[in-house]
Design an enzyme around this catalytic site. Sequence first.
Site, PDB file in Angstrom:
ATOM      1  N   CYS A 182       0.854  -1.182   0.000  1.00 39.86           N
ATOM      2  CA  CYS A 182       0.000   0.000   0.000  1.00 39.86           C
ATOM      3  C   CYS A 182       0.894   1.237   0.000  1.00 39.86           C
ATOM      4  O   CYS A 182       2.098   1.127   0.207  1.00 39.86           O
ATOM      5  CB  CYS A 182      -0.940   0.000   1.202  1.00 39.86           C
TER       6      CYS A 182
ATOM      7  N   HIS B  29      -4.728   6.872  16.133  1.00 37.06           N
ATOM      8  CA  HIS B  29      -3.312   7.012  16.423  1.00 37.06           C
ATOM      9  C   HIS B  29      -2.900   8.463  16.347  1.00 37.06           C
ATOM     10  O   HIS B  29      -3.573   9.294  15.724  1.00 37.06           O
ATOM     11  CB  HIS B  29      -2.479   6.170  15.457  1.00 37.06           C
TER      12      HIS B  29
END
Length: 710
Positions: A28, A626
């Site tokens: 990715c 996050h």
Amino acid sequence: MTSPAGLPPTGGGSGERQRLKLLAVTACPTGIAHTYMAAEKLSQAAEQLGIDIKVETQGSIGAENVLTDNDVRTADGVIIAADKDVDLSRFAGKRVVTVGVAEGIHHPERLIEQVRTAPVHGGGGGGTSTSPSAGSSGGGGKERSVGYKALMNGVSYMIPFVVVGGLLIAISLSLGGHTDPSGGLVIPKDSFWMDVNNIGVIGFQLMVPILSGYIAYAIGDRPALVPGMVGGWIANTGSLYDSEAGAGFIGAIVTGFLAGYLVLWIKKVEVPKFVRPIMPIIVIPIVATTALGLFFIYVIGKPISWVFEHLTDWLGGMTGTSAVLLGAILGLMIAFDMGGPVNKTAFLFGAGLIATGNQEVMGMCAAAIPVMPLGQGLATLIRKRLYTEQERETGLASLFMGLFGISEGAIPFAAARPAQVIPANMLGGAVAGALAGLAGVEDAVPHGGPIVAVLGAVSGVPMFFVAVVIGTVVTALTTVALIDVSERRRRGQSMVDGLAPQPELALAGVGVGADGGTATAHAPAQRTSSAPASAGSATVGTGDSASSDSKSPAGASDDEVLSGYLTAQTVKVQLDSGDKEAAIREMAGLLAATGKVTDVEELVATALRREEQGTTGLGEEIAIPHAKTDAVTAPVVGFARSAEGVEWGSLDGTKAKLVFMISVPEAAAGDEHLRILALLSRKLMDTGFRERLMTAPDEAAVLDVLREIR
């Protein structure tokens, strides 16, 4: 002999081999979560179907479980589930299906089925972008994705040339140069510093062809590299089409895309069989290079030359008008293409008036010249979260180049985000030029930047620096504002992979180019096998998060969970919150119990800013919010679950019942957090693991389940 799945073998194994053997590559853009999720899903699907599979992951911590020549020779087919370029040349003669990484996560069984009818790869080309497949987006979105990746591929290869060339020129000017009324900043001929300068100039000369060539390469593979580079050189060499200034990096972007798509078109032409072997190495490069070069010289180049000749005449007619207006116009032009034709037209106009005794026009140009590299460098410092590690490093080099009047230092930023960076550059350049015109700043040499003031070539030094500083600040603030607005609008891909360019928001901490970016560090080796697995199992190198011979990270003991980042203090069996913002705030409070959080509100704000740029809901009832912020002093991970689920905006529509929150300091070094994130993402694709997490009765039981991640 046909395999059990009905796929005619293309591998090199014996005819009696009963089990189908597949290979896969997952990748990715930022190489973290989706890379490993796709690998795990493919592995699980293969095991259920009784198929052997080996999956190579090209993640931010380096390529793992790399496919060997023997693996390829004995394989029956290859699945490429990637959102970045993957080298296909090693799979010549194999059935290859190429899709986006999301397909590997959501439809692994379908991909294994598709290999049965996948075309045999002919071996041409060095890389590929994902092709349209079932479940992929519409054509328009796909084309934009391919174009963006091609552009970023060119930018990533161009950056080292910009940095090396610019810094060498700056060093040679600062240490070996002196001002000369007739020649600007002059380095004595035949001196050591002239040699250094010449090397830097070569780097700058190669910069534009490299940009064009690797844009073309990303679209048309190896046959497009030569026409792309030659086209970029022609675009940058104005003398070939009677222009004093070449088309610069904007021309290189044009020639890169023209070359890439021209090669794709030529590839579709039916040719006799005996000609096909020489098409990619002789016919296509020659035809494409000749056609593109002549097209630029005779069709595009002439209008460019005409436009900029008349633009120079128009500027000449403005010398008697308002100095503020003329300064703003020159600043806009200087900042537009940073060394390209518009920039050079303004620069040559100002330089040409020095000999007539009019030094004010050059003063306006000199104030605008450093604004772009200084402004873009400053932007990377004041809003680090918007930039990759590579971009922040380029920003430091850009600041240095700006001090020496090298406007090309801002080109990588403009090429990567033209819609945000070029307007910001032009606004700052216009402000600097207008202020210099208002103050009557003069420059006696054809050069710009603080270096000319330091060396005594500028009159009105205080106002010169005021103009430069204000223009720089305007550019930096406008840039971060425009990028922030743009990033807030970019939705659709979840979790830490995010939409480029925001890998450091995904805790990557490494640069990402158009080809996906890479980190050079590698995770511990995984135990793999190319031998067929026993009945009912799959041969995979990406099965559980690590094999039995893997080492605990950083010397962590077997009792530590996620290298000790997650402890009993940071585990909560039931979230009290029912919405995402409240859940993040509750998780931040959980992390604060460790004493590693210095500012809970800043931690929450950073995590919420990340959510605005794309949900961190993975699907499968998982969310991993996050933050990378100085509000924490050391990496820390928290886990909580919700029986009812929290609406997280996941792409599959599921509510998040398993929530992990990861926080690391802004200045976190190394790639340990990347490894932990990769292992966590991959393990969470195990349905049994998720069920055990959901049913664990207390914190101690949750920790026992999480110890399975190795």
